[in-house]
Design an enzyme around this catalytic site. Structure first.
Site, PDB file in Angstrom:
ATOM      1  N   TYR A   1      90.950  31.894  18.152  1.00  0.00           N
ATOM      2  CA  TYR A   1      91.574  31.017  19.145  1.00  0.00           C
ATOM      3  C   TYR A   1      90.682  30.785  20.356  1.00  0.00           C
ATOM      4  CZ  TYR A   1      96.337  30.130  17.558  1.00  0.00           C
ATOM      5  OH  TYR A   1      97.429  29.655  16.888  1.00  0.00           O
TER       6      TYR A   1
ATOM      7  N   ASP B   1     103.486  43.204  51.385  1.00  0.00           N
ATOM      8  CA  ASP B   1     102.406  42.586  50.608  1.00  0.00           C
ATOM      9  C   ASP B   1     102.843  42.617  49.148  1.00  0.00           C
ATOM     10  OD1 ASP B   1     100.098  41.572  49.628  1.00  0.00           O
ATOM     11  OD2 ASP B   1      98.813  43.250  50.217  1.00  0.00           O
ATOM     12  N   ILE B   2     103.167  41.449  48.588  1.00  0.00           N
ATOM     13  CA  ILE B   2     103.733  41.435  47.229  1.00  0.00           C
ATOM     14  C   ILE B   2     102.876  40.633  46.253  1.00  0.00           C
ATOM     15  CG2 ILE B   2     106.142  41.863  47.903  1.00  0.00           C
ATOM     16  CD1 ILE B   2     106.657  38.847  47.765  1.00  0.00           C
TER      17      ILE B   2
ATOM     18  N   ASP C   1      99.464  35.447  49.301  1.00  0.00           N
ATOM     19  CA  ASP C   1      99.554  35.847  50.712  1.00  0.00           C
ATOM     20  C   ASP C   1      99.904  34.571  51.471  1.00  0.00           C
ATOM     21  OD1 ASP C   1      98.787  38.428  50.129  1.00  0.00           O
ATOM     22  OD2 ASP C   1      96.979  38.398  51.375  1.00  0.00           O
TER      23      ASP C   1
ATOM     24  N   ASP D   1      94.858  40.412  24.003  1.00  0.00           N
ATOM     25  CA  ASP D   1      93.493  39.888  23.969  1.00  0.00           C
ATOM     26  C   ASP D   1      92.661  40.253  25.190  1.00  0.00           C
ATOM     27  OD1 ASP D   1      93.583  38.830  21.459  1.00  0.00           O
ATOM     28  OD2 ASP D   1      93.941  36.762  22.080  1.00  0.00           O
TER      29      ASP D   1
END
Lengths: 673, 673
Positions: free
Chosen positions: B411, B616-617, B477, B324
């Site tokens: 929906y 940085d994940i 973060d 969507d």
């Protein structure tokens, strides 16, 4: 866990009711499931004392409550109007008389004892608040303890002790004992985070003396710094700042409470209260606008037990395997709700009575509150697909909440029953209060050399790992008494015949549980839905009329099956159990759970593997939290919540709130000048 | 699923903004993450049309949005005050020009095209509302369709069609096509439950003509009876009745909105908006009263995709495997919120702009609302254990909610971001709107002879089984950019050395995920906790500063791994994924998800198994519902909700709301006489 010195609290928060002389005023109650009135509790006291005069007997009351009428009788009473049928009104008193446990049933109308049975099995009744209040004073006059205090350089006048149940670890001795643990108060009331560790103190409650004492050595008591949480003792800066938010209902509340019976929107139900179970929701029925009748959903729902095993095998903690409902009493531990704080400003409150150890009634003011709250959107749709006919339809939802708070020593359990006009019942648990802390000689994580069995939440303070397992007794009567339990599995089907461009899809397979073993469910192992249906009622298109359990994320026990606490708390082995209705099977951990041996638990009852298809059945649901403490839980814990939903599923022919109007808009009044 | 004729809606609910001439007013924005302004969208249109004049090109805009600045640039901009650093302001326009997909990046300050790349890979851009509005008119002038309508005895003037994306089932042809399904309107606007079944209509959107048509035979269209849900068309009796409940804040709201930046209690964050993602929460930081500074928690959070595979392999439904967000645009499908209905009376609203297919800006009034609500108890304790010092302390909780509603055809997705002063962020999804119905020649369940792939929710109406899988992109973060992902397992330990009376206990084992493969988690298979921590920051006692994910009960995909829809929706294979931050990895199902082949999904990216430790994940979380429809979902569905929590876990030194005051009590004013 652990409660003590409740008497002290009650003297402050609660009106003590002294009934020296037997009252001859009518024993008013309005509904056969109403909790015992003040007068009825007094009558029980009088009748039992008459048989066992306190002049010649050591008599203590560990439970006084309604001896619940037969379900048949209640259903008959409810179904015939005007209510000409009379239902027997009896009380059950569990007493210890000269160290022997008696189960005394009293006919409150005839004002006489109907039966007086002696409990010879394992386990003991719920502790009385009063005996705990005595037990916790014992160390303060006990030589070896005074020496331990002195050796630690502590100020005896700042020592506060508390009682903790002992559990059972295979012993064959049968003494009614408690552990007593002591804490330092000094400048902070947060005793729970300041244990005097290393002490083993065991009190025999019948002898009322210390029978075991051991000091394994000095461990520093954590500092009182940063443990205070009372507003009156906090220093600025305060924050974060919250703006006021008031709920107002210009039409008044949408519910009415008559006695203990509540009507709200399409729901009617009864709020009971029991010294052991706390709040009990009964006879919950929902009005079906299309069928023009009220249809029963829940005959009775309450929390049957709360098992809190700590996960530290060392001397100070191994025994901490609490059964808070059975050992301390959820009703006895229910605290007065603070208006505008524990419940919003639009709440209404109910008082209730429990009992003192001498059998006299004890009032808990504001034990229960009932309120409506804004509940999100009920349903909505914006239609964008029809030429020249765009529109948005939204119904706003107001829900009803019934709340109690049960504080067993350090932990506060906020127990909500939320009702929705769309047919759902959402029981919710939220935990707050204070962690049980183990004192350690460690100030920083890098000093930790071996498993400390918890999180270092502050210097010298381990928040010990533990679980909270609540088990709900849910005697559902879905549109009638005879129900079945259905498991709908979602199964992958492979397309192998080239009939579709798809290679797979899922479908459902529904199986009806024939016996108790079919209904032992560990949630999360396979996808599916769990329902209680009435196989004797169908919707117009032929679906079974039912309610579905939408669980919270489940917790499963991690103790080994052969470990003593797990044998006693074996009702946690599954998240869902179904039993045939049995008037005596009320307490999932057993009626006498203090020092119990696990021989009277849900796990034992269901070994009979009884038929449960198209029968009056009870759904038991275990809701749990594995609690790895965090520093944010210290010195007092922000709410940690879990909830589940009982949701109508083909119970109604269609959306039951299709024709609900959103409540009228309200403007804050501007006063004319 | 499926949207169409949006244009019609917008003409009613939304102000169309015509910008024939390039505006020279300043392109005002306040924050580099602010969504493109009306003027900026117009500028994009002008610049692209200048290069590709519509006089000589077929040009349509499928996406216009902020070409997000580098994260470094944003963080630098944010950290230095006064904000002297300037951040590049660029737009991305995804256009189809003469049937070729172009990715055009425009420098909005320089007012020029920076790059213009052609997409040659699989998949197509988000459908435009306008082309769908044209496509759905095609059957109404198509001979074979008119014959099918006639053969069924239906009234053509009551036929309404809608577009549905085709999915991908291994075809090697590469045409931009949609399925068109038609419905009967007549007396009810609830077209979704009244399909004209048995018809296959495929439209080529580039040719804009029907290229495939098949009529497999007559299946009755379900009756319009009992499908109406508009209040204006309901007949009494109405009910159940709800009393008004108004929220008032005499001190005014506790939050301020400046541009798109929100301050509330201890939180600050930015509300972005994107034509594809819808609402985007960025730069959420919480003020730490003890450290006297704001600490970042979430760099960016949004719903990256919503996969809705239906579970019916037959011709009418097999292809219904919707994405969507990518196919229809969560932003493009965001609807105007109805004040006092979709949001409470104390809400504030934000408008936003998206774009038309011609590139002109399109206003969505009241696209976002922000409001405070009563949020239960924040924390409490009744102390009963200290002689003569009984008391109860409770802090009341007010929460902040940011809400949008995304209606994709039938929906309605109610998307909430709830913030708590105690540090939690609770994203919640609630579903309402209308089921997709398959017409069948069955009026009662006992006529069902084979799997109908759904629930008979009304005569001739199957509510088809399906799933809703939302995937959140959560660029956490935690107190800084470099974070690690930790899995804490709860492990049973057997006591075998007789050192304890216990035979077992549980403890924790924490492992840090080194690479992406370590962080692929199926929730529910083993007990534990999942956290994102900052390994470079410790609490005073040495715990890793972190936030924990408390999931809802998870849903796992049930399609086989080799099935085409599952290859495309492979991001549902796990409930949790962690990736290193990568500016281009935004859409878990791929940037071009319409007709995609699954070659640009989260599952593919993570095959590189990149390092994620102290980097940085981004945390990706899949929240799902397996939907077995019930009669209560018909003709419009009461909310079905799910939520998860990001909860500070050793992020703060202690309870961060210890020194919060409960908001002041408010009385409903009585006017002086």
């Amino acid at each position: 866990m652990a409660s003590s010195m409740k008497l002290m609290l009650f003297s402050a928060l609660i009106l003590l009711s002294f009934q020296a002389v037997f009252s001859v005023t009518p024993l008013q109650f309005q509904h056969p499931l109403d909790p015992l009135t003040k007068e009825e509790i007094s009558l029980v006291q009088t009748i039992v004392q008459k048989k066992y005069p306190t002049s010649s007997n050591r008599l203590s009351f560990h439970y006084i409550g309604l001896d619940e009428p037969e379900k048949n009788a209640i259903l008959q009473w409810e179904s015939i109007k005007p209510r000409i049928i009379t239902v027997p009104r009896k009380a059950l008193a569990i007493t210890i008389i000269n160290s022997i446990t008696h189960e005394i049933v009293i006919d409150l109308k005839a004002r006489r004892i109907v039966s007086d049975n002696i409990h010879n099995g394992n386990g003991f009744p719920t502790l009385s608040v009063d005996e705990q209040a005595v037990a916790i004073e014992l160390p303060l006059k006990y030589g070896p303890f005074l020496e331990s205090v002195k050796k630690r350089g502590l100020n005896l006048s700042e020592v506060v002790c508390s009682t903790f149940t002992m559990g059972w670890f295979g012993e064959t001795t049968n003494r009614r004992t408690v552990r007593v643990e002591c804490f330092m108060k000094e400048s902070s009331p947060n005793i729970w985070v300041r244990p005097i560790s290393g002490l083993t103190i065991v009190v025999d409650l019948e002898l009322m003396k210390i029978i075991e004492y051991h000091d394994s050595g000095i461990i520093p008591v954590p500092t009182a710094d940063n443990t205070e949480y009372r507003l009156s003792h906090q220093k600025p800066p305060f924050g974060p700042k919250q703006h006021s938010l008031a709920t107002h209902q210009p039409q008044g509340p949408g519910f009415t409470i008559s006695g203990h019976s509540v009507s709200w929107a399409n729901w009617k139900f009864h709020i009971g209260f029991d010294a052991r179970a706390g709040i009990v929701i009964s006879l919950a029925s929902i009005y079906d606008l299309e069928k023009h009748k009220s249809r029963r959903v829940l005959y009775k729902g309450y929390i049957s037990e709360l098992f809190v095993p700590y996960q530290d095998p060392t001397d100070d903690f191994y025994y901490k395997t609490f059964f808070d409902a059975g050992e301390f009493g959820f009703g006895l531990s229910t605290v007065s709700l603070v208006p505008n704080r524990d419940c919003p400003s639009n709440a209404q409150f109910l008082d209730t009575y429990v009992h003192n150890a001498d059998g006299s009634p004890l009032l808990i003011k504001n034990a229960i509150c009932v309120f409506e709250q804004y509940g999100n959107i009920m349903w909505r749709h914006t239609e964008t697909g029809i030429p020249n006919e765009s529109f948005a339809e939204t119904r706003t939802e107001v829900n009803l909440v019934v709340r109690t708070v049960v504080t067993v020593g350090n932990y506060d359990n906020i127990i909500d029953w939320e009702f929705k006009a769309s047919g759902s019942i959402k029981p919710a648990i939220a935990l707050s209060g204070i962690l049980e802390i183990k004192g350690v000689d460690i100030k920083h994580k890098n000093e930790i050399k071996s498993d400390q069995h918890g999180t270092l939440v502050s210097a010298n303070s381990i928040g010990v790992y533990h679980d909270h397992f609540y088990i709900y007794h849910l005697d559902l009567d879905i549109d009638g008494v005879s129900n079945s339990f259905e498991k709908t599995s979602l199964k992958t089907v492979r397309v192998t015949d080239g009939s579709s461009k798809r290679k797979s899809y899922w479908t459902t397979e529904t199986a009806t549980a024939k016996t108790e073993n079919d209904a032992k469910i560990i949630i999360g192992t396979s996808p599916g839905e769990l329902s209680v249906v009435n196989p004797n009622k169908k919707t117009a298109v032929g679906n079974d009329v039912g309610y579905r359990l939408i669980p919270a994320i489940p917790a499963h026990p991690l103790l080994t099956d052969d470990d003593w606490p797990q044998i006693r708390g074996a009702f946690t082995d599954f998240n869902v159990w179904v039993t045939p209705y049995n008037r005596t099977e009320k307490w999932a951990g057993g009626l006498y759970v203090d020092h119990s041996h696990g021989d009277d638990t849900l796990a034992v009852w269901t070994k009979k593997n009884r038929d449960i298809e198209n029968k009056d059945i009870v759904l038991w649901h275990v809701v749990g939290i594995h609690h790895v403490p965090a520093q944010e839980d210290f010195p007092i814990m922000p709410l940690l919540s879990t909830a589940f939903e009982l949701r109508p599923t083909n119970f109604f022919e269609r959306n039951p709130v299709l024709k609900t109007l959103s409540p009228k808009d309200v403007q804050w009044p501007g006063c004319p000048k």
